[in-house]
Design a protein around this motif. Structure first.
Motif, PDB file in Angstrom:
ATOM      1  N   TYR A 446       0.890  -1.267   0.216  1.00 44.32           N
ATOM      2  CA  TYR A 446       0.017   0.064   0.003  1.00 44.32           C
ATOM      3  C   TYR A 446       0.901   1.127   0.116  1.00 44.32           C
ATOM      4  O   TYR A 446       1.906   1.478   0.645  1.00 44.32           O
ATOM      5  N   ARG A 447       0.715   2.284  -0.980  1.00 43.11           N
ATOM      6  CA  ARG A 447       1.232   3.439  -1.027  1.00 43.11           C
ATOM      7  C   ARG A 447       0.716   4.583   0.174  1.00 43.11           C
ATOM      8  O   ARG A 447      -0.559   4.888   0.007  1.00 43.11           O
ATOM      9  N   ILE A 480       8.953  10.006   9.873  1.00 48.41           N
ATOM     10  CA  ILE A 480       9.121   9.101   8.567  1.00 48.41           C
ATOM     11  C   ILE A 480      10.425   9.303   7.895  1.00 48.41           C
ATOM     12  O   ILE A 480      10.907   8.150   7.529  1.00 48.41           O
ATOM     13  N   GLY A 481      11.054  10.347   8.083  1.00 47.13           N
ATOM     14  CA  GLY A 481      12.363  10.333   7.419  1.00 47.13           C
ATOM     15  C   GLY A 481      13.425   9.572   8.275  1.00 47.13           C
ATOM     16  O   GLY A 481      14.385   8.748   7.535  1.00 47.13           O
ATOM     17  N   LYS A 491      10.647   4.929   0.410  1.00 47.73           N
ATOM     18  CA  LYS A 491      10.080   6.221  -0.300  1.00 47.73           C
ATOM     19  C   LYS A 491       9.546   6.065  -1.482  1.00 47.73           C
ATOM     20  O   LYS A 491      10.154   5.452  -2.524  1.00 47.73           O
ATOM     21  N   GLU A 492       8.394   6.440  -1.817  1.00 47.12           N
ATOM     22  CA  GLU A 492       7.411   6.303  -2.873  1.00 47.12           C
ATOM     23  C   GLU A 492       6.951   7.742  -3.247  1.00 47.12           C
ATOM     24  O   GLU A 492       6.163   8.258  -3.007  1.00 47.12           O
ATOM     25  N   CYS A 493       8.083   8.364  -4.110  1.00 43.08           N
ATOM     26  CA  CYS A 493       7.825   9.621  -4.530  1.00 43.08           C
ATOM     27  C   CYS A 493       7.964  10.341  -3.177  1.00 43.08           C
ATOM     28  O   CYS A 493       8.337  10.092  -2.292  1.00 43.08           O
ATOM     29  N   ASN A 494       7.550  12.110  -3.367  1.00 44.10           N
ATOM     30  CA  ASN A 494       7.737  12.840  -2.275  1.00 44.10           C
ATOM     31  C   ASN A 494       6.700  12.729  -1.328  1.00 44.10           C
ATOM     32  O   ASN A 494       6.690  13.126  -0.280  1.00 44.10           O
ATOM     33  N   VAL A 497       4.924   6.856   1.137  1.00 46.61           N
ATOM     34  CA  VAL A 497       5.830   5.572   1.511  1.00 46.61           C
ATOM     35  C   VAL A 497       5.293   4.461   1.468  1.00 46.61           C
ATOM     36  O   VAL A 497       4.216   4.335   1.638  1.00 46.61           O
ATOM     37  N   LYS A 498       6.178   3.207   1.533  1.00 46.75           N
ATOM     38  CA  LYS A 498       5.566   2.056   1.477  1.00 46.75           C
ATOM     39  C   LYS A 498       6.382   0.901   2.495  1.00 46.75           C
ATOM     40  O   LYS A 498       7.683   1.311   2.609  1.00 46.75           O
ATOM     41  N   MET A 499       5.639   0.100   2.899  1.00 47.57           N
ATOM     42  CA  MET A 499       6.435  -0.854   3.883  1.00 47.57           C
ATOM     43  C   MET A 499       6.604  -2.161   3.264  1.00 47.57           C
ATOM     44  O   MET A 499       5.681  -2.709   2.720  1.00 47.57           O
ATOM     45  N   HIS A 500       7.826  -2.508   3.143  1.00 46.02           N
ATOM     46  CA  HIS A 500       8.286  -3.914   2.377  1.00 46.02           C
ATOM     47  C   HIS A 500       7.324  -5.066   3.104  1.00 46.02           C
ATOM     48  O   HIS A 500       7.166  -5.021   4.476  1.00 46.02           O
TER      49      HIS A 500
END
Length: 905
Positions: A446-447, A480-481, A491-494, A497-500
């Motif tokens: 999920y993004r 988050i950073g 990181k998914e673009c600016n 975010v995504k969790m593996h």
């Protein structure tokens, strides 16, 4: 007697030997001196007599000499042990040879001494004769010989030095297995090693992705090649990393001994520096968790002069940047693509197992998919499944993996998760750990929108108390950073975010082991009915996102529940009493349930609720009972296009409201603007306007409007041919601006004030235009210096994006090379008259993606992408379209993707 006397007078005796053969052949003679014969015979007789006579004397001497030799050997061995064990030296070859010979001589002598009594008993006549002369003579001779050997060994046993420093091999071979998918990374690191301008390189990535394996390969390539480096392998740790690395370096370069252990850190650093200074070394530093001070450890900084190298691995991106600020010299190890992932899995599970049943191969592909390319997961689960020979066993494995319950598989809970958990353990605080765990509520792959995630953290009270929302959001983005730096989020673009998948499973495993936090997560598992659980009272966070649940008709007694995600289901009915026993609930997400037309009156029982997301639902009215939600700080009504009624004074009753999102809301925003003036804590507002009159009226509410507005949509904007942009440019916090179906709009006016910078769009990040058919250009976006996303679709009259003529009228923008300097994404769709984006080439230093669809008149792209960031530009368009396009800069690194999914706004 006369005969004998005659022989004495003869100097030479000649003996002639005849061999009786025909013809009297084969005659030869030997001539000997008579003195020689007599002397040798005498010596032989005397010598044979001396061995028995001196037997007892020699035995006594031998025992004494052997004792002395043993003492010399013992002393020498003690010196050797001290040198080897304490000084880490290697014994000299001549010393080793002497010790071997001494051992043999002493053993031989002891054996003869043991046998000596039986030979002494045979002596007679005072020891000068023996009753068995032959054996006694032989034994006496052996004693005399070994006695001389012992004396010789004693003379040779005086050594001034017994050991020396061993030569240091250039590299020690490390154990390794064949790798899959790392070859390109190995070659890339090796190219850095061969590049004299690169002294320090970092290898970073997710735990279990293969960083240490990669470093092993580099070490062994050093071992197998000629290079001239002294290669040092060292593993850092969180506990006293400098001291531990110093100790490993000391072992490698021959400094480690008892004295070394008692030295201070600075003394050790000096010793290491004295050895490595002037040497060409390559330090392979594995698993660092924080900035490592090379100088303090005594490691010379790699320079062009010393030509040394430092290659390190870390799970943390921030550490990588601290060690090597130039990210071009660092390497991110990514998870394996599907083909290589299956190859690695097959190696561990065995091809024989995959062939045991026709269905197993396909099920194995499903298992590999759940591992999401993470080598540690592929290896661990592959080994766990190697003994599973039936399709039912494999079906079970797929099921538990999809339910994030992989810990039941052998080795996963005891081996894989603990290794990954170390990244979690190293997070800086319990607050950050809780924020990380929260991310596992979202479905696999999920993004997650960053802003949405932070707002949920705020709603649950995971962040510090702040005087304003902006500070709280900044803290959230900082966390988050930190999670991205720790490679726990991707990181998914600016903005996302995504969790593996495997990290998400590990997070849920941690939550399952915790006594404080109990999660119930069934997101994205295709549930059609409300799930069951044994102990609802223990659950603190629940996610049923992305399922197919239609009705919630059973009461859940969840006294400790704080977050409930019901987003993206097919909800139609929520029973009135459903929320009655959730007194601690703080975050409720019902968004993207378009069939949900009515809220239950029991929602009024959620007295602790702070965050309510109703966006993209079919809600037609808000119940007046919502007034009881006195703690509500966040209300999202975006895209509730069917919302027709909001009770008067309801919005103003939310006295603590900080965020109100009403963009694309069906209810007229002007009707609640007056109420907004009473919301003294309101920080963020998103809103839509349908005509210029609404926009003009809204501008009167300066306080609530200009300070809080974050997104504006001009929807169905009719009866207005021109738009004064000043009203929008003054919005200090405007991030997103959408113009949709503004069918009569022909011109956007640019006033003098905005030219002078008084009202520029300094916060504007995204602009979307759709079905604005009479606009010929959008030159006003030039006044958005931080614009990141520009999407334009179905604007049939648009001829150019930026008009050179209009910019020419603005002296401040003439020759402005900073246009689109922050732009990352440009989408142009179905713009039949579009001929140009801009007449001159622009740098576009951050541009990542262009998608151009059905823009047949566009023949030029203003690309002069001399990017300092090393970005790779992706251009998507119809097949063959790009062949007709003229490029301003042919050196640009561009990947063409002729196949695409058309963008729909």
């Amino acid at each position: 007697m006369q005969r004998f006397n005659h022989l004495q007078q003869t100097e030479i005796v000649q003996l002639t030997l005849l061999k009786s053969k025909p013809g009297m052949g084969n005659i030869f003679s030997i001539s000997l001196s008579l003195d020689t014969i007599i002397t040798r015979c005498w010596d032989s007789a005397v010598g044979k007599a001396s061995f028995p006579c001196k037997l007892e004397e020699n035995l006594h001497a031998l025992k004494n000499e052997v004792e002395e030799l043993e003492a010399i050997r013992t002393y020498l061995m003690s010196r050797v042990r001290v040198a080897e064990d304490e000084q880490q030296l290697r014994r000299l070859p001549q010393v080793d040879l002497w010790l071997q010979r001494a051992n043999r001589v002493i053993t031989d002598a002891d054996q003869l001494i043991v046998k000596s009594p039986q030979h002494v008993e045979k002596l007679c006549m005072g020891g000068c004769c023996s009753r068995h002369p032959t054996s006694t003579h032989k034994f006496g001779k052996q004693i005399a010989r070994i006695l001389q050997e012992v004396k010789d060994m004693k003379e040779k046993g005086d050594f001034s030095d017994v050991a020396c420093k061993p030569p240091i091999p250039s590299a020690n071979k490390r154990p390794s297995e064949p790798t899959v998918g790392l070859e390109s990374y190995v070659n890339q690191v090796w190219s850095y090693i061969q590049n004299e301008l690169v002294g320090i390189s970092g290898i970073y990535g997710l735990g279990g992705v293969g960083k240490t394996t990669l470093l092993n390969q580099i070490n062994n390539r050093f071992h197998d090649s000629t290079h001239g480096y002294l290669v040092i392998w060292a593993v850092a740790s969180q506990d006293r990393p400098i001291e531990k690395v110093q100790d490993e370096i000391a072992k490698r370069i021959g400094l480690s001994n008892e004295r070394w252990k008692s030295k201070s850190l600075d003394e050790k650093a000096g010793d290491i520096r004295s050895i490595l200074y002037g040497r060409r070394f390559a330090l392979l530093l594995d698993d660092i968790w924080e900035w490592f001070d090379l100088t303090r450890a005594g490691i010379p900084i790699p320079t062009l002069d010393n030509e040394s190298k430092v290659i390190f691995t870390t799970r943390r991106l921030d550490v990588c940047c601290q060690m090597q600020p130039n990210m071009d010299n660092n390497i991110r190890v990514a998870c394996l693509p599907s083909g290589e992932a299956f190859k690695l899995f097959e190696e561990k599970v065995g091809s024989e197992t995959l062939q045991m049943h026709p269905d197993i191969h396909k099920l194995a592909e499903a298992v590999v998919e759940e591992c999401a390319g993470l080598p540690l997961a592929l290896i661990t689960i592959g080994r766990a499944m190697a003994s599973k020979k039936t399709s039912r066993e494999w079906e079970y494995a797929v099921e538990v993996l999809r339910q994030s319950a992989a810990s039941v598989l052998p080795g996963v809970g005891k081996e894989m998760y603990p290794k990954l958990k170390f990244s979690y353990d190293c997070l800086t605080s319990e607050r950050v750990k809780s924020c990380f765990s929260y991310c596992s509520l979202y479905p696999e792959d999920y993004r997650i929108p960053k802003d949405e995630l932070v707002d949920c953290w705020i709603g649950e009270g995971l962040l510090d108390e702040h005087t304003n929302l902006s500070s709280a959001r900044n803290q959230g983005h900082f966390i988050i950073g930190s999670l991205i730096d720790a490679c726990l989020l991707e990181k998914e673009c600016n903005h996302h975010v995504k969790m593996h998948d495997v990290i998400r499973d590990m997070s849920l495993w941690i939550a399952g082991e915790s006594e404080k936090e109990k999660f119930f997560v069934k997101s994205g598992v295709q549930l059609k009915e409300q799930p069951k659980a044994k102990k609802w009272e223990e659950v603190t966070r629940m996610s049923l996102m992305d399922n197919q649940i239609e009705n919630l008709t059973e009461i859940l007694e969840c006294p400790n529940l704080q977050t409930l995600f019901l987003r993206r289901n097919r909800l139609k009915v929520i029973m009135d009493d459903f929320f009655n026993f959730m007194p601690m609930l703080r975050v409720l997400d019902l968004s993207r349930n378009m069939n949900l037309e009515e809220l239950p009156v029991g929602i009024a029982e959620l007295v602790s609720l702070e965050h309510l997301n109703l966006s993209r639902t079919g809600i037609k009215k808000l119940p007046v009972q919502l007034k009881t939600l006195a703690k509500l700080k966040y209300l999202n009504l975006e895209w509730t296009r069917d919302l027709e009624m909001i009770p008067r004074q309801l919005i103003s009753s939310f006295s603590k409201l900080q965020v109100l999102k009403m963009e694309r809301c069906g209810y007229g925003c002007l009707l609640v603007l007056e109420e907004m003036e009473h919301l003294k804590y309101l920080n963020v507002l998103t809103i839509s306007f349908r005509n210029a009159s609404e926009l003009e009226k809204a501008s009167r509410f300066n306080k609530s409007f200009s300070c809080a507005i974050e997104a504006v949509s001009l929807v169905d904007f009719r009866d207005s041919r021109s738009l004064t942009i000043m009203a929008l440019a003054n919005l200090q916090h405007l991030c997103t601006l959408t113009l949709w179906r503004c069918t009569d709009l022909e011109k956007v006016k640019i006033e003098r004030n905005i030219i002078l910078g008084a009202g520029r769009f300094h916060s504007l990040r995204s602009v979307i235009l759709d079905e604005c058919n009479h606009l010929r250009d959008v030159s006003w976006v030039a006044f958005a210096p931080h614009l990141e996303v520009l999407r334009i679709a179905e604007c049939n009259g648009l001829e150019e994006i930026i008009s050179e003529e209009k910019l020419g009228e603005v002296a401040e923008l003439k020759g402005n090379s900073n246009l689109f300097s922050k732009l990352e994404i440009l989408y142009l769709h179905n713009l039949a008259k579009l001929r140009t984006i801009y007449h001159h080439a622009l740098p576009f230093p951050l541009l990542k993606k262009i998608r151009i669809v059905k823009c047949g008149m566009l023949k030029k792209l203003p690309l002069n992408c001399k990017s300092t960031k090393g970005q790779r530009l992706v251009i998507e368009g119809e097949e063959g379209w790009w062949k007709n396009v003229e490029w301003k800069d042919e050196s640009t690194r561009i990947a063409f993707l002729p196949s695409f999914k058309p963008y729909v706004i």
